[in-house]
Design an enzyme around this catalytic site. Structure first.
Site, PDB file in Angstrom:
ATOM      1  N   SER A   7       0.841  -1.203   0.000  1.00  0.00           N
ATOM      2  CA  SER A   7       0.000   0.000   0.000  1.00  0.00           C
ATOM      3  C   SER A   7       0.871   1.246   0.000  1.00  0.00           C
ATOM      4  O   SER A   7       1.631   1.481   0.948  1.00  0.00           O
ATOM      5  CB  SER A   7      -0.901   0.019   1.240  1.00  0.00           C
ATOM      6  OG  SER A   7      -1.496   1.296   1.353  1.00  0.00           O
ATOM      7  N   HIS A  32      -1.252  -1.403  -4.179  1.00  0.00           N
ATOM      8  CA  HIS A  32      -2.515  -1.007  -3.542  1.00  0.00           C
ATOM      9  C   HIS A  32      -2.574   0.509  -3.409  1.00  0.00           C
ATOM     10  O   HIS A  32      -1.672   1.126  -2.837  1.00  0.00           O
ATOM     11  CB  HIS A  32      -2.591  -1.684  -2.166  1.00  0.00           C
ATOM     12  CG  HIS A  32      -3.896  -1.523  -1.466  1.00  0.00           C
ATOM     13  ND1 HIS A  32      -5.010  -2.304  -1.753  1.00  0.00           N
ATOM     14  CD2 HIS A  32      -4.290  -0.693  -0.473  1.00  0.00           C
ATOM     15  CE1 HIS A  32      -6.003  -1.967  -0.963  1.00  0.00           C
ATOM     16  NE2 HIS A  32      -5.595  -0.975  -0.172  1.00  0.00           N
ATOM     17  N   ASP A  34      -4.840   3.581  -2.061  1.00  0.00           N
ATOM     18  CA  ASP A  34      -5.930   3.942  -1.152  1.00  0.00           C
ATOM     19  C   ASP A  34      -6.476   5.317  -1.484  1.00  0.00           C
ATOM     20  O   ASP A  34      -5.806   6.328  -1.274  1.00  0.00           O
ATOM     21  CB  ASP A  34      -5.420   3.932   0.295  1.00  0.00           C
ATOM     22  CG  ASP A  34      -5.212   2.532   0.824  1.00  0.00           C
ATOM     23  OD1 ASP A  34      -6.165   1.730   0.758  1.00  0.00           O
ATOM     24  OD2 ASP A  34      -4.103   2.242   1.307  1.00  0.00           O
ATOM     25  N   MET A  36      -9.169   8.102  -0.599  1.00  0.00           N
ATOM     26  CA  MET A  36     -10.036   8.520   0.521  1.00  0.00           C
ATOM     27  C   MET A  36     -10.588   9.906   0.252  1.00  0.00           C
ATOM     28  O   MET A  36      -9.868  10.789  -0.225  1.00  0.00           O
ATOM     29  CB  MET A  36      -9.229   8.543   1.817  1.00  0.00           C
ATOM     30  CG  MET A  36      -8.499   7.249   2.115  1.00  0.00           C
ATOM     31  SD  MET A  36      -7.725   7.307   3.736  1.00  0.00           S
ATOM     32  CE  MET A  36      -6.768   5.786   3.690  1.00  0.00           C
ATOM     33  N   HIS A  65      -8.337   0.890  -4.053  1.00  0.00           N
ATOM     34  CA  HIS A  65      -9.250   0.707  -2.924  1.00  0.00           C
ATOM     35  C   HIS A  65      -9.974   2.029  -2.676  1.00  0.00           C
ATOM     36  O   HIS A  65      -9.391   2.955  -2.122  1.00  0.00           O
ATOM     37  CB  HIS A  65      -8.432   0.266  -1.694  1.00  0.00           C
ATOM     38  CG  HIS A  65      -9.226   0.116  -0.437  1.00  0.00           C
ATOM     39  ND1 HIS A  65      -8.645   0.004   0.811  1.00  0.00           N
ATOM     40  CD2 HIS A  65     -10.569   0.041  -0.222  1.00  0.00           C
ATOM     41  CE1 HIS A  65      -9.589  -0.125   1.726  1.00  0.00           C
ATOM     42  NE2 HIS A  65     -10.760  -0.096   1.133  1.00  0.00           N
ATOM     43  N   MET A  67     -12.255   4.351  -0.811  1.00  0.00           N
ATOM     44  CA  MET A  67     -12.940   4.631   0.458  1.00  0.00           C
ATOM     45  C   MET A  67     -13.658   5.956   0.264  1.00  0.00           C
ATOM     46  O   MET A  67     -13.267   6.986   0.813  1.00  0.00           O
ATOM     47  CB  MET A  67     -11.913   4.672   1.597  1.00  0.00           C
ATOM     48  CG  MET A  67     -11.418   3.276   1.971  1.00  0.00           C
ATOM     49  SD  MET A  67      -9.872   3.282   2.894  1.00  0.00           S
ATOM     50  CE  MET A  67      -8.721   3.344   1.519  1.00  0.00           C
ATOM     51  N   ASP A 174      -6.650  -6.227   4.627  1.00  0.00           N
ATOM     52  CA  ASP A 174      -5.997  -4.921   4.556  1.00  0.00           C
ATOM     53  C   ASP A 174      -6.022  -4.279   5.941  1.00  0.00           C
ATOM     54  O   ASP A 174      -7.096  -4.025   6.482  1.00  0.00           O
ATOM     55  CB  ASP A 174      -6.763  -4.054   3.543  1.00  0.00           C
ATOM     56  CG  ASP A 174      -6.170  -2.671   3.350  1.00  0.00           C
ATOM     57  OD1 ASP A 174      -5.082  -2.398   3.878  1.00  0.00           O
ATOM     58  OD2 ASP A 174      -6.815  -1.871   2.636  1.00  0.00           O
TER      59      ASP A 174
HETATM   60  C1  DX5 Z   1      -6.315   1.831   5.538  1.00  0.00           C
HETATM   61  C2  DX5 Z   1      -5.853   1.408   4.183  1.00  0.00           C
HETATM   62  C3  DX5 Z   1      -4.730   0.454   4.163  1.00  0.00           C
HETATM   63  C4  DX5 Z   1      -3.449   0.905   4.812  1.00  0.00           C
HETATM   64  C5  DX5 Z   1      -2.789  -0.306   5.429  1.00  0.00           C
HETATM   65  O1  DX5 Z   1      -7.535   2.463   5.421  1.00  0.00           O
HETATM   66  O2  DX5 Z   1      -6.925   0.815   3.470  1.00  0.00           O
HETATM   67  O3  DX5 Z   1      -4.485  -0.005   2.831  1.00  0.00           O
HETATM   68  O4  DX5 Z   1      -2.563   1.488   3.905  1.00  0.00           O
HETATM   69  O5  DX5 Z   1      -1.677   0.102   6.140  1.00  0.00           O
HETATM   70  P1  DX5 Z   1      -0.889  -0.868   7.135  1.00  0.00           P
HETATM   71  O6  DX5 Z   1      -0.437  -2.043   6.358  1.00  0.00           O
HETATM   72  O7  DX5 Z   1       0.200   0.017   7.621  1.00  0.00           O
HETATM   73  O8  DX5 Z   1      -1.873  -1.259   8.227  1.00  0.00           O
HETATM   74 ZN    ZN Z   2      -6.495  -0.117   1.546  1.00  0.00          ZN
END
Ligand code: DX5
Ligand code: ZN
Length: 224
Positions: A7, A32, A34, A36, A65, A67, A174
């Site tokens: 990620s 990955h 993210d 948001m 991903h 969110m 995740d």
């Molecule tokens: C959190 C994200 C994750 C995050 C995971 O909302 O969806 O993908 O980057 O980070 P680690 O592996 O540090 O928990």
């Molecule tokens: Zn994620």
């Protein structure tokens, strides 16, 4: 098939393209990303233009991903930016089947995600359209949190349901994935693993990715 998805949330954002390239050269098949929106989760990251900009830096599959609230609005934009798979949250969509249909129509692999409080059964009616289900093992929004062990039963329930119905669905986890927790998640039936801090904060990312993969392979299905 076991796959590791670093990620970039844990990467150096000032060098995002180089970090994306580095992860592919360290052996990660997926990257990955993210996204948001500050509404679905209390944090804001990046959107399609940033993904498009780093697309040319990495041959890895882009695992986006989302969110974000009402994700169907942006499926086309993320597909055009270079997403290979798009994950949205079941909690964020009024019509999850329509979102899965839009993702597939845009030429991407389909995935639906569940926050920790959302039961596995929520996605059972969607499994015929989902290539992957993402079980969040932390509250979405931030990297660096601790793995929630009480998500293990949810992973197992999903794997059992997929197997029962003859679906070879990817089950992704995740949040808080590291060498200790990946063994558990794999044992309970997960086969795709997002890792942010564990990979980007390690001194040797290639070694960490290889080790995570090996531990997952050794433990997959032991608790099923
Ligand atoms: C959190 C994200 C994750 C995050 C995971 O909302 O969806 O993908 O980057 O980070 P680690 O592996 O540090 O928990
Ligand atoms: Zn994620």
């Amino acid at each position: 098939m076991i796959r590791i998805s670093p990620s970039v949330l844990a990467s150096d954002f000032s060098r995002l393209g180089e970090e994306a390239a580095r992860m592919a050269s360290c052996g990660a098949e997926l990257l990955h990303l993210d996204v948001m929106d500050g509404m679905f989760v209390p944090n804001i990251t990046f959107g399609p233009p940033v993904i498009k900009a780093i697309r040319k830096c990495s041959p890895a599959l882009f695992d986006v991903h989302l969110m974000i609230e009402d994700p169907i609005r942006y499926i086309g934009d993320f597909a055009s930016a270079g997403a290979d798979s798009i994950t949205f949250h079941a909690e964020a969509a009024d019509d999850p089947r329509a979102v899965l249909g839009a993702i597939r129509a845009a030429g991407c692999k389909t995935a639906v995600s569940l926050k920790p409080a959302t039961p596995a059964e929520t996605v059972f009616p969607l499994l015929d359209l989902a290539d992957m289900v993402l079980v969040m093992t932390v509250e979405p929004g931030f990297g660096g949190q601790s793995f929630m062990h009480d998500m293990l039963e949810k992973i197992r329930a999903l794997r059992h349901e997929c197997t029962k119905r003859g679906f070879d669905t990817d089950i992704q986890v995740d949040g808080g994935i590291a060498e200790d927790t990946i063994a558990l998640a794999a044992a309970y039936g997960a086969n795709v693993f997002v890792a942010g801090s564990a990979v980007f904060r390690s001194e040797d990312a290639a070694k960490t990715i290889a080790s995570l993969r090996q531990i997952a392979e050794e433990n997959y299905g032991k608790a099923l």
